[in-house]
Design a protein around this motif. Structure first.
Motif, PDB file in Angstrom:
ATOM      1  N   LYS A 108      -7.135  13.766  19.237  1.00 27.82           N
ATOM      2  CA  LYS A 108      -7.409  14.620  20.401  1.00 27.82           C
ATOM      3  C   LYS A 108      -6.670  14.123  21.644  1.00 27.82           C
ATOM      4  O   LYS A 108      -5.991  14.894  22.321  1.00 27.82           O
ATOM      5  N   THR A 109      -6.811  12.840  21.909  1.00 28.29           N
ATOM      6  CA  THR A 109      -6.146  12.264  23.095  1.00 28.29           C
ATOM      7  C   THR A 109      -4.631  12.347  22.951  1.00 28.29           C
ATOM      8  O   THR A 109      -3.919  12.667  23.907  1.00 28.29           O
ATOM      9  N   CYS A 113     -23.869  11.553  32.205  1.00 29.13           N
ATOM     10  CA  CYS A 113     -23.295  12.574  31.309  1.00 29.13           C
ATOM     11  C   CYS A 113     -23.815  13.955  31.702  1.00 29.13           C
ATOM     12  O   CYS A 113     -23.038  14.912  31.789  1.00 29.13           O
ATOM     13  N   MET A 120     -17.194   9.676  28.369  1.00 26.15           N
ATOM     14  CA  MET A 120     -17.108   8.471  27.560  1.00 26.15           C
ATOM     15  C   MET A 120     -17.646   7.236  28.311  1.00 26.15           C
ATOM     16  O   MET A 120     -17.229   6.957  29.430  1.00 26.15           O
ATOM     17  N   ASP A 126     -10.188  14.943  29.274  1.00 19.94           N
ATOM     18  CA  ASP A 126     -10.223  14.132  28.057  1.00 19.94           C
ATOM     19  C   ASP A 126     -11.425  13.197  28.096  1.00 19.94           C
ATOM     20  O   ASP A 126     -11.433  12.207  28.815  1.00 19.94           O
ATOM     21  N   GLU A 127     -12.432  13.543  27.317  1.00 22.48           N
ATOM     22  CA  GLU A 127     -13.656  12.750  27.164  1.00 22.48           C
ATOM     23  C   GLU A 127     -14.219  12.267  28.502  1.00 22.48           C
ATOM     24  O   GLU A 127     -14.329  11.066  28.739  1.00 22.48           O
ATOM     25  N   SER A 147     -13.593  23.946  23.926  1.00 20.40           N
ATOM     26  CA  SER A 147     -13.858  22.545  23.604  1.00 20.40           C
ATOM     27  C   SER A 147     -13.109  22.135  22.347  1.00 20.40           C
ATOM     28  O   SER A 147     -13.087  22.872  21.364  1.00 20.40           O
ATOM     29  N   ASN A 184     -13.631   9.915  16.184  1.00 17.74           N
ATOM     30  CA  ASN A 184     -12.693   8.901  16.686  1.00 17.74           C
ATOM     31  C   ASN A 184     -11.402   8.919  15.902  1.00 17.74           C
ATOM     32  O   ASN A 184     -11.430   8.930  14.673  1.00 17.74           O
ATOM     33  N   GLU A 238     -14.076  16.387  23.814  1.00 11.56           N
ATOM     34  CA  GLU A 238     -15.354  15.678  23.864  1.00 11.56           C
ATOM     35  C   GLU A 238     -15.765  15.125  22.510  1.00 11.56           C
ATOM     36  O   GLU A 238     -15.545  15.745  21.485  1.00 11.56           O
ATOM     37  N   GLN A 239     -16.406  13.955  22.554  1.00 10.96           N
ATOM     38  CA  GLN A 239     -17.007  13.437  21.326  1.00 10.96           C
ATOM     39  C   GLN A 239     -18.426  13.933  21.178  1.00 10.96           C
ATOM     40  O   GLN A 239     -18.949  13.981  20.070  1.00 10.96           O
ATOM     41  N   ASN A 240     -19.044  14.292  22.302  1.00  9.83           N
ATOM     42  CA  ASN A 240     -20.382  14.862  22.245  1.00  9.83           C
ATOM     43  C   ASN A 240     -20.255  16.342  21.880  1.00  9.83           C
ATOM     44  O   ASN A 240     -20.221  17.227  22.729  1.00  9.83           O
ATOM     45  N   GLU A 300      -8.337  10.464  29.978  1.00 12.93           N
ATOM     46  CA  GLU A 300      -9.307   9.522  29.430  1.00 12.93           C
ATOM     47  C   GLU A 300      -9.156   8.227  30.231  1.00 12.93           C
ATOM     48  O   GLU A 300      -8.033   7.813  30.519  1.00 12.93           O
TER      49      GLU A 300
END
Ligand code: ATP
Length: 238
Positions: A44-45, A174, A167, A163-164, A35, A40, A195-197, A87
């Motif tokens: 990453k993207t 989720c 989101m 990618d995420e 991971s 933000n 992931e942002q989570n 994404e």
């Protein structure tokens, strides 16, 4: 020893004069779920886009199975077994669910196996089966995410980059997506999950990387990271 499938070293990527990725090193070994987390705008993207050739790398190396893949496009990399779920999903909105899945298998010509794999995807995502003849653009965000994952699986990837994937999705959706990521991994696909989570991403992963302001600032065993006070304070809201 496990084989290194994806290796990124010294990667720099810029948008005009602005450097978004400033020299990043990481790798993904066969059989891992890795991971990549970070807030933000961390880059990453941008990193994922450079791997799949959507953005040019300013400097550095990107290797897949020991060969440079720098500058090769996403569609071309599918042939090698490196498949991206981008994404925003990128499904073909004016095509049906089934057509989208068939496109995912474009590098293959084993028709009977393709048909079997479509049924397999329908088994993972019954919702897609119910909507098989519906245009992808009419589906909800979560359903489109399922389709994007299903389409990627149709290429029988060695490594799946995601990618995420959660989101903008509801908590229930989720949960479903994370469950499928785990499932896919357990079936033998190596996964790089952006992931942002952070909490969920690290719970699922073997190893994790933290990215901040265009650099990898931390890396290691995912469970160790999950218990690291610095990670907990910065990414797990504690
Ligand atoms: P998020 O979780 O919000 O998607 P991220 O970690 O994926 O964040 P990136 O989208 O890679 O971050 O963005 C990294 C940096 O590059 C940010 O500062 C962003 O504003 C900038 N950036 C991204 N896309 C562009 C673009 N097309 N033109 C200029 N700058 C961009």
């Amino acid at each position: 020893m496990a084989q290194t499938l994806l290796k990124v070293s010294g990667l720099k990527v810029a948008y005009g004069g602005i450097q978004a990725v400033k020299g990043v090193d990481f790798e993904v070994q066969e059989g891992e779920l890795v991971s990549l987390i970070g807030s933000n705008g961390a880059g990453k993207t941008t990193t994922m886009k450079a791997i799949t050739g959507t953005l040019p790398a300013l400097e550095g190396q990107i290797e897949f199975l020991g060969k440079s893949i720098k500058g090769r496009g996403a569609w071309d990399l599918v042939k090698e077994g490196l498949v991206m779920v981008p994404e925003g999903r990128g499904v073909f909105t004016r095509m049906t669910i089934t057509e989208n899945l068939q496109i995912g298998a474009y590098i293959r010509n084993d028709k009977a196996e393709i048909a079997k794999d479509i049924e397999k995807v329908f088994g993972i995502f019954p919702r897609l089966k119910e909507r098989a003849t519906q245009l992808a653009g009419t589906m909800s965000g979560g359903e489109q995410q399922m389709l994007a994952m299903g389409r990627a699986l149709m290429a029988r990837p060695k490594v799946l980059l995601m990618d995420e994937p959660t989101m903008g999705l509801s908590p229930i959706m989720c949960d479903k997506i994370f469950e499928v990521v785990q499932n896919v991994y357990e079936q033998g696909v190596t996964v790089l999950l952006v992931e942002q989570n952070a909490s969920r991403a690290l719970q699922l992963a073997n190893r994790g990387y933290v990215m901040e302001s265009g650099l990898i600032t931390m890396s290691g065993d995912a469970k160790v990271m999950l218990n690291d006070p610095k990670v907990r304070a910065a990414y797990l809201g504690e």
